[in-house]
Design a protein around this motif. Sequence first.
Motif, PDB file in Angstrom:
ATOM      1  N   GLY A 121       0.816  -1.212   0.000  1.00 14.31           N
ATOM      2  CA  GLY A 121       0.000   0.000   0.000  1.00 14.31           C
ATOM      3  C   GLY A 121       0.846   1.257   0.000  1.00 14.31           C
ATOM      4  O   GLY A 121       0.571   2.216  -0.747  1.00 14.31           O
ATOM      5  N   ILE A 122       1.901   1.266   0.826  1.00 13.16           N
ATOM      6  CA  ILE A 122       2.793   2.436   0.878  1.00 13.16           C
ATOM      7  C   ILE A 122       3.512   2.605  -0.458  1.00 13.16           C
ATOM      8  O   ILE A 122       3.657   3.721  -0.964  1.00 13.16           O
ATOM      9  CB  ILE A 122       3.818   2.283   2.023  1.00 13.16           C
ATOM     10  CG1 ILE A 122       3.108   2.202   3.378  1.00 13.16           C
ATOM     11  CG2 ILE A 122       4.800   3.454   2.036  1.00 13.16           C
ATOM     12  CD1 ILE A 122       4.021   1.838   4.532  1.00 13.16           C
ATOM     13  N   ARG A 123       3.937   1.485  -1.047  1.00 12.16           N
ATOM     14  CA  ARG A 123       4.671   1.546  -2.315  1.00 12.16           C
ATOM     15  C   ARG A 123       3.791   2.109  -3.435  1.00 12.16           C
ATOM     16  O   ARG A 123       4.256   2.870  -4.277  1.00 12.16           O
ATOM     17  CB  ARG A 123       5.161   0.147  -2.678  1.00 12.16           C
ATOM     18  CG  ARG A 123       6.070   0.113  -3.895  1.00 12.16           C
ATOM     19  CD  ARG A 123       6.662  -1.255  -4.115  1.00 12.16           C
ATOM     20  NE  ARG A 123       5.669  -2.255  -4.461  1.00 12.16           N
ATOM     21  CZ  ARG A 123       5.287  -3.252  -3.679  1.00 12.16           C
ATOM     22  NH1 ARG A 123       5.824  -3.383  -2.481  1.00 12.16           N
ATOM     23  NH2 ARG A 123       4.382  -4.127  -4.061  1.00 12.16           N
ATOM     24  N   ASN A 124       2.525   1.740  -3.449  1.00 15.42           N
ATOM     25  CA  ASN A 124       1.633   2.197  -4.517  1.00 15.42           C
ATOM     26  C   ASN A 124       1.112   3.606  -4.295  1.00 15.42           C
ATOM     27  O   ASN A 124       0.883   4.342  -5.262  1.00 15.42           O
ATOM     28  CB  ASN A 124       0.449   1.231  -4.658  1.00 15.42           C
ATOM     29  CG  ASN A 124       0.806  -0.034  -5.403  1.00 15.42           C
ATOM     30  OD1 ASN A 124       0.737  -0.088  -6.618  1.00 15.42           O
ATOM     31  ND2 ASN A 124       1.206  -1.062  -4.667  1.00 15.42           N
ATOM     32  N   MET A 125       0.920   3.997  -3.044  1.00 17.65           N
ATOM     33  CA  MET A 125       0.354   5.320  -2.758  1.00 17.65           C
ATOM     34  C   MET A 125       1.426   6.392  -2.592  1.00 17.65           C
ATOM     35  O   MET A 125       1.197   7.557  -2.918  1.00 17.65           O
ATOM     36  CB  MET A 125      -0.509   5.267  -1.490  1.00 17.65           C
ATOM     37  CG  MET A 125      -1.785   4.468  -1.633  1.00 17.65           C
ATOM     38  SD  MET A 125      -2.771   4.505  -0.115  1.00 17.65           S
ATOM     39  CE  MET A 125      -3.185   6.240  -0.030  1.00 17.65           C
ATOM     40  N   GLY A 126       2.588   6.011  -2.074  1.00 20.80           N
ATOM     41  CA  GLY A 126       3.601   6.994  -1.738  1.00 20.80           C
ATOM     42  C   GLY A 126       3.355   7.550  -0.340  1.00 20.80           C
ATOM     43  O   GLY A 126       2.454   7.121   0.378  1.00 20.80           O
ATOM     44  N   ILE A 127       4.163   8.507   0.055  1.00 23.08           N
ATOM     45  CA  ILE A 127       4.053   9.131   1.380  1.00 23.08           C
ATOM     46  C   ILE A 127       3.267  10.432   1.242  1.00 23.08           C
ATOM     47  O   ILE A 127       3.654  11.325   0.485  1.00 23.08           O
ATOM     48  CB  ILE A 127       5.451   9.431   1.975  1.00 23.08           C
ATOM     49  CG1 ILE A 127       6.353   8.187   1.901  1.00 23.08           C
ATOM     50  CG2 ILE A 127       5.316   9.936   3.400  1.00 23.08           C
ATOM     51  CD1 ILE A 127       5.891   7.022   2.724  1.00 23.08           C
ATOM     52  N   TRP A 128       2.158  10.506   1.991  1.00 19.57           N
ATOM     53  CA  TRP A 128       1.280  11.678   1.894  1.00 19.57           C
ATOM     54  C   TRP A 128       1.186  12.387   3.242  1.00 19.57           C
ATOM     55  O   TRP A 128       1.261  11.765   4.305  1.00 19.57           O
ATOM     56  CB  TRP A 128      -0.121  11.256   1.465  1.00 19.57           C
ATOM     57  CG  TRP A 128      -0.206  10.790   0.049  1.00 19.57           C
ATOM     58  CD1 TRP A 128       0.206   9.577  -0.445  1.00 19.57           C
ATOM     59  CD2 TRP A 128      -0.734  11.515  -1.067  1.00 19.57           C
ATOM     60  NE1 TRP A 128      -0.033   9.509  -1.778  1.00 19.57           N
ATOM     61  CE2 TRP A 128      -0.619  10.679  -2.207  1.00 19.57           C
ATOM     62  CE3 TRP A 128      -1.301  12.785  -1.220  1.00 19.57           C
ATOM     63  CZ2 TRP A 128      -1.037  11.076  -3.465  1.00 19.57           C
ATOM     64  CZ3 TRP A 128      -1.728  13.174  -2.477  1.00 19.57           C
ATOM     65  CH2 TRP A 128      -1.587  12.329  -3.585  1.00 19.57           C
ATOM     66  N   PHE A 129       1.016  13.710   3.184  1.00 17.43           N
ATOM     67  CA  PHE A 129       0.650  14.494   4.361  1.00 17.43           C
ATOM     68  C   PHE A 129      -0.673  15.173   4.020  1.00 17.43           C
ATOM     69  O   PHE A 129      -0.715  16.164   3.304  1.00 17.43           O
ATOM     70  CB  PHE A 129       1.723  15.535   4.689  1.00 17.43           C
ATOM     71  CG  PHE A 129       1.411  16.355   5.918  1.00 17.43           C
ATOM     72  CD1 PHE A 129       1.523  15.803   7.174  1.00 17.43           C
ATOM     73  CD2 PHE A 129       0.989  17.677   5.802  1.00 17.43           C
ATOM     74  CE1 PHE A 129       1.244  16.552   8.306  1.00 17.43           C
ATOM     75  CE2 PHE A 129       0.694  18.426   6.913  1.00 17.43           C
ATOM     76  CZ  PHE A 129       0.821  17.858   8.184  1.00 17.43           C
ATOM     77  N   PHE A 130      -1.775  14.572   4.502  1.00 13.68           N
ATOM     78  CA  PHE A 130      -3.129  14.958   4.108  1.00 13.68           C
ATOM     79  C   PHE A 130      -3.250  14.843   2.579  1.00 13.68           C
ATOM     80  O   PHE A 130      -3.124  13.756   2.053  1.00 13.68           O
ATOM     81  CB  PHE A 130      -3.468  16.360   4.616  1.00 13.68           C
ATOM     82  CG  PHE A 130      -3.583  16.420   6.124  1.00 13.68           C
ATOM     83  CD1 PHE A 130      -4.703  15.914   6.761  1.00 13.68           C
ATOM     84  CD2 PHE A 130      -2.564  16.953   6.905  1.00 13.68           C
ATOM     85  CE1 PHE A 130      -4.816  15.951   8.149  1.00 13.68           C
ATOM     86  CE2 PHE A 130      -2.663  16.987   8.289  1.00 13.68           C
ATOM     87  CZ  PHE A 130      -3.798  16.477   8.908  1.00 13.68           C
ATOM     88  N   TRP A 131      -3.501  15.937   1.877  1.00 11.50           N
ATOM     89  CA  TRP A 131      -3.687  15.870   0.422  1.00 11.50           C
ATOM     90  C   TRP A 131      -2.399  16.170  -0.357  1.00 11.50           C
ATOM     91  O   TRP A 131      -2.426  16.248  -1.578  1.00 11.50           O
ATOM     92  CB  TRP A 131      -4.773  16.868  -0.004  1.00 11.50           C
ATOM     93  CG  TRP A 131      -4.448  18.291   0.362  1.00 11.50           C
ATOM     94  CD1 TRP A 131      -3.749  19.186  -0.377  1.00 11.50           C
ATOM     95  CD2 TRP A 131      -4.784  18.958   1.575  1.00 11.50           C
ATOM     96  NE1 TRP A 131      -3.621  20.370   0.285  1.00 11.50           N
ATOM     97  CE2 TRP A 131      -4.268  20.262   1.507  1.00 11.50           C
ATOM     98  CE3 TRP A 131      -5.495  18.586   2.727  1.00 11.50           C
ATOM     99  CZ2 TRP A 131      -4.419  21.191   2.520  1.00 11.50           C
ATOM    100  CZ3 TRP A 131      -5.647  19.519   3.743  1.00 11.50           C
ATOM    101  CH2 TRP A 131      -5.114  20.794   3.628  1.00 11.50           C
ATOM    102  N   ILE A 132      -1.285  16.333   0.334  1.00  9.53           N
ATOM    103  CA  ILE A 132      -0.015  16.668  -0.323  1.00  9.53           C
ATOM    104  C   ILE A 132       0.869  15.422  -0.371  1.00  9.53           C
ATOM    105  O   ILE A 132       1.168  14.825   0.662  1.00  9.53           O
ATOM    106  CB  ILE A 132       0.724  17.790   0.430  1.00  9.53           C
ATOM    107  CG1 ILE A 132      -0.160  19.037   0.522  1.00  9.53           C
ATOM    108  CG2 ILE A 132       2.042  18.123  -0.267  1.00  9.53           C
ATOM    109  CD1 ILE A 132       0.419  20.123   1.398  1.00  9.53           C
TER     110      ILE A 132
END
Length: 506
Positions: free
Chosen positions: A360-371
Motif C-alpha cells: 500500500g505504501i509503495r503504490n500510494m507513496g508518502i502523503w501528508f493529508f492531500w499533499i
Amino acid sequence: MQISQCPLYLQVILAFCWVYIRKYQSRQESEVISTITAICALAIALITSALLPVDIFLVSFMKYPNGTYKEWAANNETRQQIENTVLYGYYTLYSIILLCVFLWIPFVYFYYEEKDEDNSNKCLQVKNALKYTIGFVIVCSALLLIGAMHLAHVINKFPLCLADGLAALSFSISSLTLIGMLAVITYTAYGMSVLPLNLIKGTRSILYERLENTEDTEEVEHQIDKLKAKCADGRPLSMRDRRNLQDLEAKLQVLRRQGRHLEIAERNCCNKVGSALRPMKILLGVFFILVALLFFVTLFISNLDKALHSAGISTGFIIFGTNLTNPLNELLLALQPVFPLDYVLITIITMYFVFTSMAGIRNMGIWFFWIRLYKIRPQRTRPQALLFLCMILLLIVLHTSYMIYSLAPQYVMYGSQKYLLQGNHTAAITKICDADAPEDQCTVTRSYLFLHKFWFFSTIYYFGNWAFLVVFLIGLVVSCCKGKKSVIEGEVDADDSDFSDDEYVH
C-alpha cells in the motif's frame, strides 16, 4: 523453537531488509546512516510482528492436548516467569519502537535534511538535527507523563513504582498505536486490494507500449515543428504559443525517457521470467484476494458481535468469547489438532498484514493529508522517503496485534489451550479454553492483556475497524476500475517535483 536457530532467523530478516531497502534506494542519493537506520527499523518492525505468534505458541505449549499442564509448566511460578518474560519482551521491543519513532528516525531525517552541498560543517548539521528532534522527545515525554498521571489518578497512588512506569509506557505505546491505526486504515486497507489485483491483471505489453510511445513522440514532435514554423520568418510567438511550446517540449522529454526505459525493460531478463510465471502470479493474486475477502467478512462479523453483545463505549466494546460464528477463529481452532498448522497460519496472517502494508505504501507513496511528499520507486526513492516508510511500518506493526485479535479473538487470547471440565457424576471432559474457563486452567496471552489496558483506546480501535472496512471497499473498487500498470510503472513520472526523487541518469 531452538535458541540456536534464532540467529539464522535474524540473518534472514536482516538480509531481506537489506535487499528491500537497496532495491528502492536512490542510486544518486545514498547516505550510510540513513540506509543503516532504514534497514534496522524495518528489521525491528518484522521482529516485533513475529512476537504475537510466539506469544500464542508459548501459552499453548504449556499444556497437553488432553488439557493438562506439562510437567515443566505445572508450577504456577514457572508459568508466571514465562509470561513475564514474554511481557517484558513486548515492552522491550515496543520501547525500541518508541525510541525509533521519537528519537532515532527523526534525528537521522533532520540530519540528512540539514546536509549542505559541500558537507563541510558536520557539527552544525548535528546541532540543527538535535534541535528539531527535541520536539519529538518532548511529545514522547508528555505521553509518558500523561500515562503515569492517569494511572496515579486511577489508583490514587504516589509515588509511582516500576510497574507504574511500565503502565505509563503502555499509555505511550497505545497513543502511538492510534497513529498506527490511521496508517493501517490508509495503507494496509488499500494494499490488501491493490496487491492481489495487480498480480491478477499483470502489466501492459512492452511491444504495445513501445509502439504507443513512438506514435506519441512523433505526434508531439509534429506539434512542436508546427509551432516553431510560426516564428520561422522572425516573428515572435505569442504568450499562449510559448507556453504551449514549453509544455510540449517537457512532454517530449518525458516520452523520450519512457522510450529509453521501455527499451531497457524489453531486454531485461526479469521481465521475461515474469512473463513465464504469469499463471503463477494469477493464482497467487486469486489466493490473496480470497484471503482479503475472508479478512473483510471476519472483521465485519467480529465488529458486529461487539456492537450487539458488548457493554458499549464505556467498556471499550470488549466481549469475552465469540457469540457469532467467526470463520477465521473457527479455522484456527480446527487446525489445532494438526501441529503446527495453526501456528503457521497465524504467522502467515501477521506477515500478510505487514507485506500488504508495504504494498500500500509503495503504490500510494508518502502523503501528508492531500499533499504527496515522496514516491516509493525502485532505485529512485530518496533517503527521507525510506525513513518515512520504515516509521509508518513501525506504527502499523503496533496496531497489527489488535487487528489480528479482532479477526480471531478466542485464538489470540488462549491459543490452542484446552482444559478439563469436571462433571458432577461423569468423567472429566476436554474443552477448548474460552472466557468461561477457570483462571488457573487457561493462561491468557500477554498480547491480549496489553491491548486492553485502557478501555478508551479499545473504543477508538473498534471504530477504526469500521473505517478500515470502508476504505478496503473503496480501494477494491478503485483497483478494479484501474487498467493494467505500465511495465515501467513509477520509473518515469511527468509530475516529478522537488519532493520526489529525480530520475537517475545512466
